[in-house]
Design a protein around this motif. Structure first.
Motif, mmCIF file in Angstrom:
data_model
loop_
_atom_site.group_PDB
_atom_site.id
_atom_site.type_symbol
_atom_site.label_atom_id
_atom_site.label_comp_id
_atom_site.label_asym_id
_atom_site.label_seq_id
_atom_site.Cartn_x
_atom_site.Cartn_y
_atom_site.Cartn_z
ATOM 1 N N ILE A 1 17.529 -1.891 -4.529
ATOM 2 C CA ILE A 1 16.192 -1.310 -4.409
ATOM 3 C C ILE A 1 15.536 -1.895 -3.173
ATOM 4 O O ILE A 1 15.593 -3.109 -2.948
ATOM 5 C CB ILE A 1 15.344 -1.613 -5.661
ATOM 6 N N GLU A 2 14.918 -1.053 -2.380
ATOM 7 C CA GLU A 2 14.236 -1.515 -1.172
ATOM 8 C C GLU A 2 12.738 -1.648 -1.413
ATOM 9 O O GLU A 2 12.110 -0.769 -2.012
ATOM 10 C CB GLU A 2 14.465 -0.529 -0.021
ATOM 11 N N GLY A 3 12.172 -2.765 -0.944
ATOM 12 C CA GLY A 3 10.727 -2.912 -0.867
ATOM 13 C C GLY A 3 9.987 -3.108 -2.166
ATOM 14 O O GLY A 3 8.774 -2.938 -2.215
ATOM 15 N N ALA A 4 10.674 -3.470 -3.243
ATOM 16 C CA ALA A 4 9.983 -3.673 -4.520
ATOM 17 C C ALA A 4 10.554 -4.901 -5.218
ATOM 18 O O ALA A 4 10.806 -4.891 -6.423
ATOM 19 C CB ALA A 4 10.113 -2.432 -5.396
ATOM 20 N N GLY A 5 10.739 -5.972 -4.445
ATOM 21 C CA GLY A 5 11.386 -7.161 -4.980
ATOM 22 C C GLY A 5 10.638 -7.804 -6.134
ATOM 23 O O GLY A 5 11.240 -8.189 -7.140
ATOM 24 N N TRP B 1 13.982 -8.302 -19.172
ATOM 25 C CA TRP B 1 15.260 -8.020 -19.816
ATOM 26 C C TRP B 1 16.058 -9.292 -20.113
ATOM 27 O O TRP B 1 17.128 -9.226 -20.724
ATOM 28 C CB TRP B 1 16.096 -7.090 -18.939
ATOM 29 N N GLY B 2 15.564 -10.442 -19.663
ATOM 30 C CA GLY B 2 16.286 -11.687 -19.898
ATOM 31 C C GLY B 2 17.555 -11.798 -19.087
ATOM 32 O O GLY B 2 18.516 -12.462 -19.509
ATOM 33 N N MET B 3 17.576 -11.190 -17.908
ATOM 34 C CA MET B 3 18.757 -11.240 -17.052
ATOM 35 C C MET B 3 18.744 -12.524 -16.221
ATOM 36 O O MET B 3 17.729 -13.214 -16.130
ATOM 37 C CB MET B 3 18.801 -10.007 -16.154
ATOM 38 N N GLU B 4 19.885 -12.852 -15.611
ATOM 39 C CA GLU B 4 20.024 -14.135 -14.919
ATOM 40 C C GLU B 4 19.210 -14.220 -13.638
ATOM 41 O O GLU B 4 18.738 -15.289 -13.271
ATOM 42 C CB GLU B 4 21.496 -14.398 -14.593
ATOM 43 N N GLY B 5 19.064 -13.128 -12.940
ATOM 44 C CA GLY B 5 18.340 -13.172 -11.675
ATOM 45 C C GLY B 5 18.767 -12.040 -10.771
ATOM 46 O O GLY B 5 19.341 -11.045 -11.217
ATOM 47 N N MET B 6 18.487 -12.199 -9.498
ATOM 48 C CA MET B 6 18.846 -11.170 -8.528
ATOM 49 C C MET B 6 19.045 -11.838 -7.174
ATOM 50 O O MET B 6 18.779 -13.033 -7.004
ATOM 51 C CB MET B 6 17.752 -10.103 -8.443
ATOM 52 N N VAL B 7 19.523 -11.069 -6.209
ATOM 53 C CA VAL B 7 19.714 -11.566 -4.850
ATOM 54 C C VAL B 7 18.910 -10.691 -3.898
ATOM 55 O O VAL B 7 19.043 -9.467 -3.912
ATOM 56 C CB VAL B 7 21.199 -11.559 -4.443
ATOM 57 N N GLY B 8 18.056 -11.325 -3.101
ATOM 58 C CA GLY B 8 17.302 -10.612 -2.085
ATOM 59 C C GLY B 8 18.016 -10.728 -0.749
ATOM 60 O O GLY B 8 18.416 -11.823 -0.347
ATOM 61 N N LYS B 9 18.201 -9.600 -0.062
ATOM 62 C CA LYS B 9 18.923 -9.596 1.213
ATOM 63 C C LYS B 9 18.118 -8.845 2.272
ATOM 64 O O LYS B 9 17.528 -7.804 1.985
ATOM 65 C CB LYS B 9 20.295 -8.923 1.051
ATOM 66 N N ARG B 10 18.120 -9.370 3.481
ATOM 67 C CA ARG B 10 17.482 -8.667 4.595
ATOM 68 C C ARG B 10 18.299 -7.424 4.937
ATOM 69 O O ARG B 10 19.528 -7.472 4.996
ATOM 70 C CB ARG B 10 17.361 -9.581 5.814
ATOM 71 N N LYS B 11 17.594 -6.333 5.209
ATOM 72 C CA LYS B 11 18.276 -5.059 5.427
ATOM 73 C C LYS B 11 19.179 -5.073 6.656
ATOM 74 O O LYS B 11 20.178 -4.359 6.709
ATOM 75 C CB LYS B 11 17.250 -3.930 5.546
ATOM 76 N N ASN B 12 18.823 -5.890 7.642
ATOM 77 C CA ASN B 12 19.616 -5.913 8.877
ATOM 78 C C ASN B 12 20.646 -7.036 8.896
ATOM 79 O O ASN B 12 21.249 -7.321 9.932
ATOM 80 C CB ASN B 12 18.697 -6.046 10.094
ATOM 81 N N SER B 13 20.853 -7.701 7.749
ATOM 82 C CA SER B 13 21.737 -8.869 7.730
ATOM 83 C C SER B 13 23.199 -8.471 7.870
ATOM 84 O O SER B 13 23.648 -7.454 7.340
ATOM 85 C CB SER B 13 21.536 -9.662 6.435
ATOM 86 N N ARG B 14 23.934 -9.297 8.602
ATOM 87 C CA ARG B 14 25.373 -9.144 8.706
ATOM 88 C C ARG B 14 26.045 -9.872 7.547
ATOM 89 O O ARG B 14 25.433 -10.701 6.881
ATOM 90 C CB ARG B 14 25.873 -9.714 10.040
ATOM 91 N N TYR B 15 27.322 -9.578 7.345
ATOM 92 C CA TYR B 15 28.071 -10.267 6.305
ATOM 93 C C TYR B 15 28.653 -11.551 6.882
ATOM 94 O O TYR B 15 29.358 -11.528 7.890
ATOM 95 C CB TYR B 15 29.203 -9.398 5.764
ATOM 96 N N TRP C 1 20.161 -14.102 2.828
ATOM 97 C CA TRP C 1 20.461 -13.753 1.441
ATOM 98 C C TRP C 1 19.922 -14.863 0.551
ATOM 99 O O TRP C 1 20.309 -16.018 0.690
ATOM 100 C CB TRP C 1 21.970 -13.627 1.206
ATOM 101 N N GLN C 2 19.044 -14.530 -0.369
ATOM 102 C CA GLN C 2 18.431 -15.539 -1.226
ATOM 103 C C GLN C 2 18.621 -15.168 -2.697
ATOM 104 O O GLN C 2 18.219 -14.091 -3.131
ATOM 105 C CB GLN C 2 16.932 -15.664 -0.923
ATOM 106 N N LYS C 3 19.238 -16.084 -3.443
ATOM 107 C CA LYS C 3 19.386 -15.880 -4.883
ATOM 108 C C LYS C 3 18.087 -16.284 -5.574
ATOM 109 O O LYS C 3 17.560 -17.371 -5.343
ATOM 110 C CB LYS C 3 20.549 -16.709 -5.421
ATOM 111 N N VAL C 4 17.565 -15.402 -6.399
ATOM 112 C CA VAL C 4 16.331 -15.662 -7.141
ATOM 113 C C VAL C 4 16.705 -15.736 -8.619
ATOM 114 O O VAL C 4 17.026 -14.718 -9.235
ATOM 115 C CB VAL C 4 15.281 -14.559 -6.902
#
Length: 219
Positions: A84-88, A98-112, A120-123
């Protein structure tokens, strides 16, 4: 492709880490066969590194995602992680609900890149608990934890291996000298007089803290 193995609870649609570990630890053929039916796994894909001989790692994330979404996956045991874009913040509130573990936020222009990256940030959706510290490991950091069960007795819940800083360690070991109740080859045991707050991924089905991290003493 880059991804991970998941066992999804059909009732909730949420990945179950303990179920994944059950699959990994199965060794006997009959157990593996049974778990294939009762705990099916899915390879969930969140990135693509190469396609038709072309190295995609230097492309922006959005372009890699577009290529990935255009592919036909081999079968039902494969899935693509939605993004999902723009609604972190809104997404994280749903993760918490939902009691889920978390998510990962990534910059749209990031390389691998094959390492940790600020792009890339794990939340993590941490859970918190108050515990008693009932001992410590002799050779390296490890504080034994316990909580009161329904009958008022202490029940072991695991071991803290991360979190305390130099000041907390100094305070802990200073106080613990006066409340030692016993020891063995590996541990020194304490009277349950030190309380602490920990953050963790979740409670396991066995009632243990998963990946506990010390946050503070409770006084």
């Amino acid at each position: 492709m880059d991804g991970e193995i998941a066992c999804v609870d059909p009732a909730t649609g949420i990945s179950d880490f303990e179920a994944v570990m059950t699959r990994f630890q199965a060794k006997k053929a009959d157990m593996i066969d049974r778990l294939q039916r009762t705990l099916p796994v899915t390879f969930v894909v969140f990135d693509i590194l190469q396609y038709k001989g072309r190295d995609l790692r230097k492309l922006p994330l959005t372009e890699r995602k577009a290529i990935l979404s255009s592919l036909t996956l081999p079968g039902p045991s494969f899935g693509v992680v939605p993004f999902i874009e723009g609604a972190g913040e809104e997404l994280f509130e749903q993760v918490r609900a939902w009691g889920m573990e978390g998510m990962v936020g990534k910059r749209k222009n990031s390389r691998y890149v094959s390492r940790r990256s600020d792009a890339w940030q794990k939340v993590i959706n941490w859970s918190y608990a108050e515990v008693f510290i009932t001992g410590y490991r002799k050779d390296e950091l490890g504080w034994l934890t316990a909580v009161l069960d329904g009958s008022g007795k202490l029940r072991p819940t695991g071991i803290i291996e991360h979190g305390p800083g130099p000041k907390e360690k100094k305070a802990f070991y200073g106080v613990s000298k006066g409340i030692v109740s016993g020891e063995d080859k590996n541990f020194v045991y304490l009277e349950p007089l030190i309380r602490a707050e920990v953050k963790m991924r979740n409670w396991t089905k066995a009632g243990l803290l998963r990946s506990p991290v010390f946050t503070r003493f409770i006084v």
